[in-house]
Design a protein around this motif. Structure first.
Motif, PDB file in Angstrom:
ATOM      1  N   ARG A  93      72.652  -9.433 -19.481  1.00 15.83           N
ATOM      2  CA  ARG A  93      71.782  -9.889 -20.571  1.00 15.83           C
ATOM      3  C   ARG A  93      72.449 -11.066 -21.302  1.00 15.83           C
ATOM      4  NH1 ARG A  93      67.941  -6.226 -21.046  1.00 15.83           N
ATOM      5  NH2 ARG A  93      67.142  -7.022 -23.008  1.00 15.83           N
ATOM      6  N   LYS A 153      71.032  -0.414 -32.270  1.00 20.97           N
ATOM      7  CA  LYS A 153      69.664  -0.624 -31.764  1.00 20.97           C
ATOM      8  C   LYS A 153      69.473   0.099 -30.438  1.00 20.97           C
ATOM      9  CE  LYS A 153      68.265  -5.003 -33.716  1.00 20.97           C
ATOM     10  NZ  LYS A 153      68.130  -6.428 -33.523  1.00 20.97           N
ATOM     11  N   TYR A 154      70.426  -0.095 -29.533  1.00 20.51           N
ATOM     12  CA  TYR A 154      70.286   0.524 -28.217  1.00 20.51           C
ATOM     13  C   TYR A 154      70.345   2.047 -28.296  1.00 20.51           C
ATOM     14  CZ  TYR A 154      69.658  -3.275 -25.019  1.00 20.51           C
ATOM     15  OH  TYR A 154      69.084  -4.300 -24.316  1.00 20.51           O
ATOM     16  N   ARG A 187      68.776   4.342 -25.592  1.00 18.28           N
ATOM     17  CA  ARG A 187      69.502   4.030 -24.354  1.00 18.28           C
ATOM     18  C   ARG A 187      70.992   4.248 -24.638  1.00 18.28           C
ATOM     19  NH1 ARG A 187      67.654  -0.571 -20.700  1.00 18.28           N
ATOM     20  NH2 ARG A 187      65.419  -0.623 -20.883  1.00 18.28           N
ATOM     21  N   THR A 234      67.298 -11.873 -32.949  1.00 19.58           N
ATOM     22  CA  THR A 234      68.577 -11.159 -32.845  1.00 19.58           C
ATOM     23  C   THR A 234      69.713 -12.074 -33.322  1.00 19.58           C
ATOM     24  OG1 THR A 234      68.797 -11.923 -30.564  1.00 19.58           O
ATOM     25  CG2 THR A 234      67.864  -9.742 -30.863  1.00 19.58           C
ATOM     26  N   ASP A 265      64.590   6.056 -36.824  1.00 21.46           N
ATOM     27  CA  ASP A 265      66.012   6.153 -36.475  1.00 21.46           C
ATOM     28  C   ASP A 265      66.624   7.439 -37.025  1.00 21.46           C
ATOM     29  OD1 ASP A 265      65.318   3.720 -35.583  1.00 21.46           O
ATOM     30  OD2 ASP A 265      66.685   2.573 -36.827  1.00 21.46           O
ATOM     31  N   GLU A 277      61.110  -0.346 -27.913  1.00 23.40           N
ATOM     32  CA  GLU A 277      61.819  -1.497 -27.331  1.00 23.40           C
ATOM     33  C   GLU A 277      60.833  -2.633 -27.018  1.00 23.40           C
ATOM     34  OE1 GLU A 277      64.570  -0.393 -24.288  1.00 23.40           O
ATOM     35  OE2 GLU A 277      65.339  -2.427 -24.086  1.00 23.40           O
ATOM     36  N   ASP A 309      60.745 -10.294 -31.272  1.00 24.20           N
ATOM     37  CA  ASP A 309      61.798 -11.322 -31.166  1.00 24.20           C
ATOM     38  C   ASP A 309      61.233 -12.630 -30.621  1.00 24.20           C
ATOM     39  OD1 ASP A 309      63.653  -9.597 -32.153  1.00 24.20           O
ATOM     40  OD2 ASP A 309      64.482  -9.010 -30.217  1.00 24.20           O
ATOM     41  N   ASP A 315      60.098  -4.509 -30.152  1.00 28.41           N
ATOM     42  CA  ASP A 315      61.165  -5.449 -30.536  1.00 28.41           C
ATOM     43  C   ASP A 315      61.149  -6.699 -29.665  1.00 28.41           C
ATOM     44  OD1 ASP A 315      62.055  -3.909 -32.562  1.00 28.41           O
ATOM     45  OD2 ASP A 315      64.124  -3.748 -31.851  1.00 28.41           O
ATOM     46  N   LYS A 347      61.105  -7.706 -38.977  1.00 25.61           N
ATOM     47  CA  LYS A 347      60.732  -6.377 -38.455  1.00 25.61           C
ATOM     48  C   LYS A 347      60.579  -5.356 -39.574  1.00 25.61           C
ATOM     49  CE  LYS A 347      63.032  -7.237 -34.157  1.00 25.61           C
ATOM     50  NZ  LYS A 347      64.263  -7.110 -33.404  1.00 25.61           N
TER      51      LYS A 347
END
Lengths: 410, 297
Positions: free
Chosen positions: B65, B257-258, B264, B246, A71, A374, A381, A377, A182
């Motif tokens: 979503r 996160k996105y 994104r 989540t 990140d 992604e 999840d 994740d 995670k």
């Protein structure tokens, strides 16, 4: 008056000379990941030694915990201020290439350096172009308490039988460590998936990645077994979804775990912290009737296109890959050496390195796809949903595969 | 002559002095907000550059979503519960600290500690406190035999949510307490004396003197708390990272996160715009109620 003018002139000249010296220095920054076992002193000493050897270069080592590394790097890149160099998980390379920010590295480092690295470890070579030098590479393996377990299990089924015998939760001693929170990557699932003959995606004839396959027999079987360890046999530490891999490692080091699946860095930490119990390593178990396999993880150093000091960055790489610095680095992080010149060093003849090297032929790497963070994740999840009893393993992996295929437009 | 007049006009000079602040606001506040709004209507590449206009596609992507709606509801529950508890406890502490007792200065100093500490560091300390094997909380609960086997706080969705909530409350109480204390000290003592002469009980004094005169302070403090709590990223990111799964994600952690894990930026910008709209609506409602009250302290 005259003296006053002379005094000021001298002062200005000194200031000018000093500032010229400062501006003449080229700055090289590197985003540096804090490997378990790698002491802060190493980075400080490396920085100091490099600057002494190259007075014209100002090296800045930006240390970052591994779990925040991705990140932080993305923030720097997206903000238009990438470092000159960065240590990355090689699986991030495709993502960075997709962003068009990585520079081919070959022409900026010496031929001696390139010749000194085993070509098999050059995972940073994409379509014939080398973008990253391997900084660490190692297979994951099994740690176990040799004072409690006579013989290391070869299969996960054997591991379960041993686990049932040694699990003593009332004494805070748990047979198998399982991480459900995670932490960088979902390595935990990969151990069981690969040991069951599975993989995350089908590999197409041209070597590219097809549909997600975590919902096939191997993928669902792996998750069902993990879930049984957690919820049916209850031989893991309680509350697996609260534990990151590094927290689990602390639990093993504290003597509360019987079996722990991890990387070479755990051995380095066990030695550094001088644990009093007996431990040993063994190849990663596999399921009965399936070939032994584990995950191999490589990290690379990449150079960024926007770097204004590529030549100096190359000099730093040559310096960092010299034997004295690499030997210290490899010893601290617990990975086998990536340079040929250190392969026969007596330090790397210990069992932990031998097991890691022995597993390489059957080991599999992470999928190299830009959407991997992604996908990672999504799978994770769904694994957590299984551990929490919200989904059964089949539904969880079906959901994960469907979502991943949709994400990748398949 | 005209030039001299300009410099002599006090209001013009005031505007002149305001210019740097306006430029600063435009550059560092309005430009990013405008760019994020623009991003939400565009397809955005992984470097955050606008590629082409996509209309409401980013919003539709998020609305489709199911977890997005869960996260919206969770963000509202999170904010409402945290602000309510912070206000309640903050008010009680302020009332206590407003009473003259020995050691009051020390107590006031101690109350401010959670507010003065860095939130990520506080969250890390709480993470350790919640640890099942080595943490202070479960060790204490076991020792005092309050729980035979206490919950593993960060392992289950509900307890993880409550654990996050408590840390946010713990960090936010001092602010509320100190603001309320300042408000209490501004209430003229004569009003209490008059109420006492009229034979008012302590509760009646609180109900008919303290609360009405504290209402403006309450409005401002709770509004600020709503804005901060809705956007409280640090606590959740450090404690659970939005997990298990989540289950503790709120809008701000989901945006992160996105944007920075999945790159994104389009959907992330759409969520940021939704957050902005929610908070702007709340702020306008609060501002209306505040100015309707008339008296401003």
């Amino acid at each position: 008056m005259k003296r006053w003018i002379v005094g000021w002139s001298v002062l200005l000249a000194v200031v000018f000379v000093l500032s010229f010296g400062a501006f003449a220095q080229k700055k090289v920054s590197i985003l540096w990941m804090e490997y378990d076992g790698l002491t802060p002193d190493y980075a400080l000493n490396l920085e100091k030694a490099f600057e002494e050897a190259h007075p014209g270069v100002d090296l800045e080592i930006i240390s970052t915990p591994w779990d925040l590394g991705h990140d932080r790097l993305i923030s720097l890149v997206a903000g238009g201020r990438p470092p000159d160099l960065a240590v990355i998980g090689t699986r991030w390379l495709l993502e960075l290439l997709d962003m068009g920010v990585v520079e081919p590295i070959e022409k900026w480092v010496s031929k001696e350096l390139l010749d000194n690295i085993d070509p098999a470890l050059m995972e940073g070579k994409i379509k014939g172009v080398l973008y990253g030098l391997p900084v660490a590479a190692g297979t994951r393996l099994m740690y176990y308490r040799s004072d409690i377990i006579d013989k290391a299990p070869e299969t996960f089924e054997e591991m379960l039988e041993i686990a049932k015998k040694i699990h003593k939760p009332e004494e805070k001693f748990y047979a198998v460590g399982m991480s459900g929170k995670k932490y960088v990557e979902l390595t935990e699932y990969a151990y069981y998936l690969f040991g069951n003959g599975g993989y995350f995606f089908e590999i197409l004839p041209d070597g590219s990645y097809g549909k997600c396959t975590v919902n096939d027999e191997a993928g669902v079987g792996a998750l069902a077994f993990m879930n049984d360890l957690v919820n049916k046999y209850k031989v893991t530490q309680p509350g697996v979804t609260a534990y990151r891999r590094d927290e689990l490692q602390d639990l093993f080091i504290a003597g509360n775990l019987g079996i722990f699946l991890s990387g070479g860095f755990t051995a380095a930490l066990l030695e550094q912290r001088g644990v009093t119990f007996k431990w040993d390593v063994a190849p990663m178990p596999h399921f009965e009737g399936k070939p032994q396999s584990t995950i191999i993880i490589t990290d690379s150093i990449v150079l960024f296109k926007d770097s204004q000091a590529k030549e100096e960055a190359g000099k730093f790489l040559d310096f960092f890959y010299s034997d004295p610095w690499r030997l210290q680095f490899d010893k601290l992080v617990g990975f086998p050496p990536v340079t040929k010149s250190l392969a026969n060093d007596p330090f790397f003849q210990k069992p932990v390195y031998q097991v890691m090297i022995q597993q390489i032929p059957n080991a599999k790497g992470w999928p190299l796809i830009p959407e991997w963070p992604e996908c990672n994740d999504i799978i994770w999840d769904n694994i957590v949903a299984t551990f929490l009893g919200e989904k059964d393993p089949k539904t969880a992996m079906d959901d994960a595969a469907r979502e991943i295929d949709a994400l990748r437009g398949m | 002559m005209r030039k001299g007049k300009f410099w002599k006009t006090e209001s013009a000079l005031a505007f002149f002095f305001l210019l740097p602040a306006c430029a600063f606001l435009l550059l560092f506040m309005f430009y990013p907000i405008a760019y994020v709004i623009l991003m939400s209507f565009f397809r955005v590449n992984k470097l955050g550059d606008l590629v082409n206009f996509s209309g409401l596609a980013n919003f539709r992507f998020m609305f489709d979503r199911p977890e997005f709606w869960q996260i919206i509801v969770r963000s509202c529950v999170w904010t409402a519960s945290a602000v309510a508890v912070k206000t309640g406890i903050g008010l009680v502490i302020a009332l206590l600290l407003n009473v003259d007792f020995r050691g009051r200065k020390i107590a006031r100093g101690l109350v401010i500690i959670p507010w003065a500490s860095s939130v990520p560091i506080s969250a890390m300390i709480w993470q350790w406190t919640y640890n099942n094997d080595f943490g202070l909380l479960n060790h204490t609960l076991r020792t005092l035999r309050i729980f035979g086997e206490p919950p593993i706080w960060l392992a289950e969705p509900r307890s993880a949510f409550l654990a996050n909530l408590w840390v946010d409350i713990w960090c936010g109480i001092p602010f509320m307490a100190l603001v309320f204390l300042a408000g209490l000290q501004a209430i003229p003592q004569e009003l209490y004396e008059a109420a006492e002469v009229d034979g008012a009980t302590p509760f009646a004094k609180f109900r008919f003197v303290t609360l009405p005169l504290l209402s403006n302070v309450l409005t401002v403090a709770t509004l600020l708390s709503i804005l901060w709590t809705f956007n409280d990223f640090n606590v959740i990111y450090v404690l659970t990272g939005g997990g298990p799964g989540t289950s503790t994600d709120i809008l701000i952690t989901y945006i992160y996160k996105y944007a920075f894990q999945y790159l994104r930026f389009g959907p992330a910008a759409a969520m940021a715009v939704i957050t902005f709209a929610i908070l702007l609506t709340v702020s306008i409602l609060y501002a209306r109620s505040y100015f309707k009250g008339g008296t401003v302290y």
